[in-house]
Design a protein around this motif. Sequence first.
Motif, PDB file in Angstrom:
ATOM      1  N   ALA A 134      79.613  16.959 -13.132  1.00  0.00           N
ATOM      2  CA  ALA A 134      79.164  16.023 -12.102  1.00  0.00           C
ATOM      3  C   ALA A 134      80.334  15.153 -11.681  1.00  0.00           C
ATOM      4  CB  ALA A 134      78.025  15.147 -12.622  1.00  0.00           C
ATOM      5  N   ALA A 135      80.286  14.700 -10.426  1.00  0.00           N
ATOM      6  CA  ALA A 135      81.309  13.816  -9.873  1.00  0.00           C
ATOM      7  C   ALA A 135      80.777  12.396  -9.795  1.00  0.00           C
ATOM      8  CB  ALA A 135      81.717  14.285  -8.474  1.00  0.00           C
ATOM      9  N   PHE A 136      81.708  11.443  -9.796  1.00  0.00           N
ATOM     10  CA  PHE A 136      81.237  10.062  -9.652  1.00  0.00           C
ATOM     11  C   PHE A 136      80.755   9.805  -8.231  1.00  0.00           C
ATOM     12  CE2 PHE A 136      85.915   9.111  -8.969  1.00  0.00           C
ATOM     13  CZ  PHE A 136      85.824   8.604  -7.684  1.00  0.00           C
ATOM     14  N   MET A 137      79.963   8.753  -8.098  1.00  0.00           N
ATOM     15  CA  MET A 137      79.401   8.358  -6.799  1.00  0.00           C
ATOM     16  C   MET A 137      79.401   6.834  -6.733  1.00  0.00           C
ATOM     17  SD  MET A 137      78.035   8.995  -3.848  1.00  0.00           S
ATOM     18  CE  MET A 137      77.403  10.660  -3.636  1.00  0.00           C
ATOM     19  N   ASP A 138      79.372   6.317  -5.514  1.00  0.00           N
ATOM     20  CA  ASP A 138      79.195   4.887  -5.235  1.00  0.00           C
ATOM     21  C   ASP A 138      80.281   4.019  -5.853  1.00  0.00           C
ATOM     22  OD1 ASP A 138      76.950   5.616  -3.838  1.00  0.00           O
ATOM     23  OD2 ASP A 138      75.527   5.010  -5.383  1.00  0.00           O
ATOM     24  N   ILE A 139      81.538   4.485  -5.769  1.00  0.00           N
ATOM     25  CA  ILE A 139      82.643   3.661  -6.244  1.00  0.00           C
ATOM     26  C   ILE A 139      82.761   2.430  -5.345  1.00  0.00           C
ATOM     27  CG2 ILE A 139      84.370   4.945  -4.907  1.00  0.00           C
ATOM     28  CD1 ILE A 139      86.295   4.499  -7.304  1.00  0.00           C
ATOM     29  N   TRP A 140      83.059   1.271  -5.958  1.00  0.00           N
ATOM     30  CA  TRP A 140      83.119   0.031  -5.184  1.00  0.00           C
ATOM     31  C   TRP A 140      84.015  -0.976  -5.874  1.00  0.00           C
ATOM     32  CZ3 TRP A 140      79.446  -4.511  -6.003  1.00  0.00           C
ATOM     33  CH2 TRP A 140      78.880  -4.503  -7.274  1.00  0.00           C
ATOM     34  N   ASN A 141      84.358  -2.042  -5.153  1.00  0.00           N
ATOM     35  CA  ASN A 141      85.124  -3.155  -5.722  1.00  0.00           C
ATOM     36  C   ASN A 141      84.178  -4.011  -6.547  1.00  0.00           C
ATOM     37  OD1 ASN A 141      87.084  -2.178  -3.841  1.00  0.00           O
ATOM     38  ND2 ASN A 141      88.004  -4.208  -3.812  1.00  0.00           N
ATOM     39  N   GLY A 155      84.237   0.110  -9.915  1.00  0.00           N
ATOM     40  CA  GLY A 155      83.105   0.555 -10.710  1.00  0.00           C
ATOM     41  C   GLY A 155      82.507   1.771 -10.034  1.00  0.00           C
ATOM     42  N   ALA A 156      81.884   2.655 -10.809  1.00  0.00           N
ATOM     43  CA  ALA A 156      81.270   3.862 -10.250  1.00  0.00           C
ATOM     44  C   ALA A 156      80.195   4.345 -11.200  1.00  0.00           C
ATOM     45  CB  ALA A 156      82.315   4.953 -10.017  1.00  0.00           C
ATOM     46  N   MET A 157      79.451   5.361 -10.770  1.00  0.00           N
ATOM     47  CA  MET A 157      78.389   5.905 -11.603  1.00  0.00           C
ATOM     48  C   MET A 157      78.430   7.430 -11.605  1.00  0.00           C
ATOM     49  SD  MET A 157      75.996   7.445  -9.447  1.00  0.00           S
ATOM     50  CE  MET A 157      74.287   7.154  -9.718  1.00  0.00           C
ATOM     51  N   TYR A 158      77.964   8.004 -12.702  1.00  0.00           N
ATOM     52  CA  TYR A 158      77.771   9.448 -12.831  1.00  0.00           C
ATOM     53  C   TYR A 158      76.298   9.698 -13.149  1.00  0.00           C
ATOM     54  CZ  TYR A 158      82.822  10.421 -13.311  1.00  0.00           C
ATOM     55  OH  TYR A 158      84.171  10.559 -13.099  1.00  0.00           O
ATOM     56  N   GLN A 159      75.721  10.722 -12.530  1.00  0.00           N
ATOM     57  CA  GLN A 159      74.374  11.152 -12.893  1.00  0.00           C
ATOM     58  C   GLN A 159      74.338  12.669 -12.969  1.00  0.00           C
ATOM     59  OE1 GLN A 159      71.055   9.614 -10.604  1.00  0.00           O
ATOM     60  NE2 GLN A 159      69.666  11.175 -11.389  1.00  0.00           N
ATOM     61  N   SER A 160      73.727  13.182 -14.035  1.00  0.00           N
ATOM     62  CA  SER A 160      73.607  14.630 -14.189  1.00  0.00           C
ATOM     63  C   SER A 160      72.445  14.925 -15.125  1.00  0.00           C
ATOM     64  CB  SER A 160      74.913  15.218 -14.734  1.00  0.00           C
ATOM     65  OG  SER A 160      74.885  16.636 -14.672  1.00  0.00           O
ATOM     66  N   VAL A 161      72.411  16.146 -15.634  1.00  0.00           N
ATOM     67  CA  VAL A 161      71.376  16.558 -16.586  1.00  0.00           C
ATOM     68  C   VAL A 161      72.043  17.132 -17.823  1.00  0.00           C
ATOM     69  CG1 VAL A 161      69.568  16.967 -14.885  1.00  0.00           C
ATOM     70  CG2 VAL A 161      71.164  18.809 -15.461  1.00  0.00           C
ATOM     71  N   LEU A 162      71.317  17.042 -18.923  1.00  0.00           N
ATOM     72  CA  LEU A 162      71.714  17.674 -20.174  1.00  0.00           C
ATOM     73  C   LEU A 162      70.861  18.921 -20.356  1.00  0.00           C
ATOM     74  CD1 LEU A 162      71.959  14.535 -22.518  1.00  0.00           C
ATOM     75  CD2 LEU A 162      73.771  15.608 -21.154  1.00  0.00           C
TER      76      LEU A 162
END
Length: 632
Positions: A134-141, A155-162
């Motif tokens: 998965a790639a990061f999303m919503d990177i911001w200051n 800051g950023a977020m990752y979302q995926s499944v296991l």
Amino acid sequence: MSYLNPLRLHFAGQFQANVSTVNNDPGHFDNAAFLPSYQLPQKGTDLNGWFNPTGDAAWRLLNCRITSASTQAGPVGANDPVLDYLIADSGSRVCAKLVDLDPEQQLVSQIWGLQVRIVDAQGNALLCGDFEPAAFMDIWNRATASGTHGDAVGGAMYQSVLVNLQWGDVDGSPFLRALRASGERLSIKFNVDGINLDFRSPQFMCGRIVGTIGPSAPDEPKHFVPGRQFMTNGKPGNNFFIPVGGINFFAAQVDRASSAILLDLGNALSTGTPGGALNDLGDLVLSAASAHGQVALGTVAAHGAHGYVSDPSWYARTAGVVALPLTAAQLAALEHAPLTLSGGAEITISEWASGAFVRADNYVFRSSPHERIEVPFYATQWGRPLAGAALRIVADDSQLQPSNSIDPNDVPPVATPLAALQFVDGHTVTPFSTTFAGTLTTDANGRALLTLGTSDPGTPRYFNQGEDFGIDGQVYGIRASLADTAAYSGPVNQWNFVSILLWSRFVASTPITWDSMHPIFQQYANLYPVMARFLDLADYDQVVAHAGLLKLAFGLDPADPNAMPVTRDLSPAKRDAILAFLDAPLPGTAAPARKLRAVTLTADELAASAAARAEETRGGKSAAIARRVISR
């Protein structure tokens, strides 16, 4: 379902992202112009290999502890041993890898080869699952204090499944028994911030991570929550993203079974310093629009016993996930009404007035010529599938990052030729152009599948010094939107688009000799100085001496953390040619490779490099942001 669920656990700790920065500069892909100094750290105004040339791309979970867990009945008690467990990565293989798509698209860095485990204090695994890349999303200051700059503020977020879940003995934990019963895969989301770029620190290339694990339904997206989507515009400037209302994009999920709405503020609330305490934005009030004004639904308190500001454990304990109970009247009020979260002066973020949203599930693709790419899109309204919606599909290169700091007059172009990507509609295949827009219609589940045809893009990113080499293939952007802008419109998330790396056609010589393989090996020897600790990839004799190990590494699935190269930017055609060459390594007539300096620094060089990096660490994601097409 998804991690944004009453059944969930939260964890907090550190991550390590030891990326190599030599390959961040497109100019370093020019074999003919590559200098040994490009494998050294930046020094003063000389970028050299930027701030971490000897990184090995390792991505690790460090000292991550489960901080809380809950079920439909509420938070689990101290008698559940899950609260003493750890979240760890693999215990039996090398660590995962953090991989950019392309030197001219560095804003979708993916984690490959990660295993996630729940372990007890003795190291026994209660759960082991494979994290789908998965790639990061919503990177911001995210960090707002004056004087902070560069990647550290992000800051950023990752979302995926296991997937491929393996369960140990969880009979002693009621929470883990419930999680095991939830299904065959799990949803995981985590936020990263506060990366340490001080070369002198033992925490160099480490940062803060907080996350959540919960159930995952087989028919839901893997990489985003198909719930209520809070959207915002950004302030202008060459920055990651600065939301005008002070709160970043986030999702919410209405859970009617427990009469609650769950907000994920984990990557939405700013901090003062990188990885520091949350800023005080005031009490955050959630409300729904009505004919008589706003109907209050609940409050995320800033202060008090469990305030997000006053309680220093709040962020680690909750990962920013807040469950607000709702009455039957409140549930009815939000059913078809846009939601707003507001705090102090000018602190606000809302849904679109229509409550609509569209996004691709997987948004990073690699393809060889003449393969077809299938991109699933989901459209929602008020957190439910939006059926029969027309989606408009266009090429969009605005967020790609062409540059060449070595030779600004020789910048490899992006997104050309556009016609190498085609919109496929049944038997009709239409090449993309700057004026073309395709249309898809969502099904009863709000889903539409975009099929892209591909052809050979040629070599538009080879350099002009006359050598037959450069950056392989071409990188493209594709964006989807709801076509009926009169009914569906609002702020656009600039990161919400699909990135595609389309490799060039490659045909090796017959027979395959070192002549045709040498430029490939030379480029990786240039770009990954860490390999010099083991062998010189540009040296025929050393490659032949290690042919067995290289065959193993180049033959692995790209999702394997041991696969070469770590970048995942080697086309299958070139990989097959390398494997064929290693079977019968004919020498050819290639000139001996230039010997690059081994990356070992003197005490004086270390001191000078540390001093330069202390002034400003350059060359990471913040540099990529500044050179986007939209900025240029």
